[in-house]
Scaffold this active site. Structure first.
Site, mmCIF file in Angstrom:
data_model
loop_
_atom_site.group_PDB
_atom_site.id
_atom_site.type_symbol
_atom_site.label_atom_id
_atom_site.label_comp_id
_atom_site.label_asym_id
_atom_site.label_seq_id
_atom_site.Cartn_x
_atom_site.Cartn_y
_atom_site.Cartn_z
ATOM 1 N N HIS A 167 0.828 -1.210 0.000
ATOM 2 C CA HIS A 167 0.000 0.000 0.000
ATOM 3 C C HIS A 167 0.865 1.263 0.000
ATOM 4 C CE1 HIS A 167 -3.370 2.629 0.907
ATOM 5 N NE2 HIS A 167 -2.656 3.142 1.905
ATOM 6 N N GLY A 206 4.934 5.106 9.681
ATOM 7 C CA GLY A 206 4.508 4.315 10.826
ATOM 8 C C GLY A 206 5.489 3.222 11.214
#
Length: 433
Positions: A209, A381
């Site tokens: 992604h 992240g």
């Protein structure tokens, strides 16, 4: 597995049967004569008693003895009288006895037992009982021993076929032994493998992604260039930024992969002052934070020399500090506090950002995870995930908490010397809020 069952069964059965058989055999050898000899002795005693009564007390007393004996224990005892005295010259047998008295010949006889076979059967009953009870006991014990092995085999077969959701601890039926402990260890292993598989799949999904976005933008830039070649300079700058993002993402993923792959490898340590390293990182972060009017207050004094792998600890400290700078509000403040003990350095970094909900305190340390209220601040992240992996490799721990003043607090605890790595899931019980 049936072969193992029969090995257990035969061994246990032979042991039980032999032991009990030897005990019964010794009892019979020392106390009970064989059935044929015992029956012969009983007949001889009855015939002699009857003959003695007849000789001493006469015919009437002998007949009364016979009737009383038959009423008590029927053995087919009879008393026959004949006037032929010569008949008493016949040889006595085990079943008959002749007595000459007052000129008459008395024949005393005992009917042969028709239950000799039953007597032998009665004698063999203990042996039959031994055989049956030993068989049942051996089968039950062998099944008791083999059943958990069967469950373990089925569980390992499931793992070999990639099914990590199989659990066998509940199949132990209340057992409390080493096999049960092994079954629970198997369940822990299966759960860990399932967790790693889920993490791997999630990582593949998240990496795909994250890569798709800059690649899509690069494709868009190429499309614009084909339509408007005059925008080459602007589009090249945009391509440079997207390539830098891709490079940064790949670098973060590779760092996390190396930490995960080398979680059991020995550290390449050197003696460093971790507080001095932290001050250097804070100085760089404070310079960058000026653009958003963010101040960094620090209570970082003293020294803390520790045996660490410098690159890993530097990445961990930098990621925690930069994470705070990234998510704190503009014109706010970040506080950094250090506490030292004899063997532990505790660093607490508190920002004034949106924070996270309490349920996400552990999730933000997973790769590509961000707080739901964090907002679009850039990054992938991976910073906190790398920080936790690096510190845990040294035997320390990293956890998040929610201060009363708002924002998010990240606490790092680092030992002076690397210790055994603790499980990453043990942090929750020790968090403070």
């Amino acid at each position: 597995m049936p072969r193992l069952f029969w090995k257990f069964f035969v061994t246990i059965w032979l042991t039980l049967a032999t032991t009990v058989a030897v005990i019964i055999l010794m009892v019979y050898l020392f106390q009970i004569p064989p059935p044929a000899e015992q029956e012969h002795q009983e007949r001889t005693v009855i015939l002699n008693l009857t003959a003695n009564v007849l000789t001493r007390d006469g015919e009437d007393a002998a007949e009364r003895f016979v009737r009383t004996s038959e009423d008590t224990v029927p053995v087919g005892l009879t008393l026959l009288k004949t006037t032929d005295a010569g008949a008493c010259s016949d040889e006595n047998t085990t079943d008959t006895k002749s007595v000459l008295k007052d000129g008459f010949c008395y024949h005393i006889s005992v009917t042969g037992h028709a239950s000799v076979v039953l007597d032998y059967l009665a004698l063999s009953m203990p042996w039959i009982a031994i055989f049956i009870s030993s068989t049942i006991s051996a089968a039950a014990l062998a099944r008791y021993l083999i059943r958990p092995v069967v469950h373990l085999r089925d569980g390992l077969s499931a793992l070999a076929h990639g099914r990590f959701d199989v659990r066998i601890g509940n199949e132990m039926a209340g057992r409390r032994d080493e096999v049960t402990a092994l079954a629970h260890d198997f369940d822990s292993t299966a759960a860990r493998l399932q967790e790693l598989q889920d993490a791997q799949q999630r990582l593949f999904h998240d990496v795909s992604h994250e890569l798709r976005s800059p690649l899509s933008r690069l494709q868009a830039v190429v499309g614009v260039l084909r339509q408007s070649p005059g925008k080459l300079g602007v589009m090249l700058d945009r391509m440079d930024r997207e390539v830098e993002r891709l490079d940064a993402l790949v670098g973060e993923v590779l760092t996390l992969a190396r930490l995960t792959a080398k979680s059991t490898a020995p550290l390449k340590t050197q003696t460093l002052d971790v507080i001095d390293l932290l001050n250097e990182i804070l100085s760089d972060a404070a310079f960058e934070a000026q653009a958003r009017n963010i101040s960094i207050t620090r209570s970082v004094d003293g020294v803390f020399p520790a045996e660490v792998e410098g690159e890993l600890i530097y990445r961990a400290l930098e990621n925690i500090v930069r994470n705070a700078v990234k998510y704190t509000a503009d014109q706010s403040r970040i506080s950094v506090l250090c506490e030292t003990t004899a063997d532990i350095l505790k660093i607490r970094v508190v920002d004034q950002g949106p924070g996270v909900v309490r349920d996400e305190l552990e999730r933000i340390f997973q790769p590509f995870a961000r707080g739901s209220d964090a907002g679009p601040r850039g990054g992938y992240g991976l910073g906190l995930a790398i920080a936790r992996q690096a510190v845990e490799r040294h035997g320390g721990r990293v956890f998040a908490s929610l201060p009363d003043t708002g924002g998010l607090a990240i606490t790092l605890e680092l030992p002076r010397r690397p210790t055994s790595q603790g499980p990453s899931g043990d942090q929750s019980s020790n968090r403070t809020s």
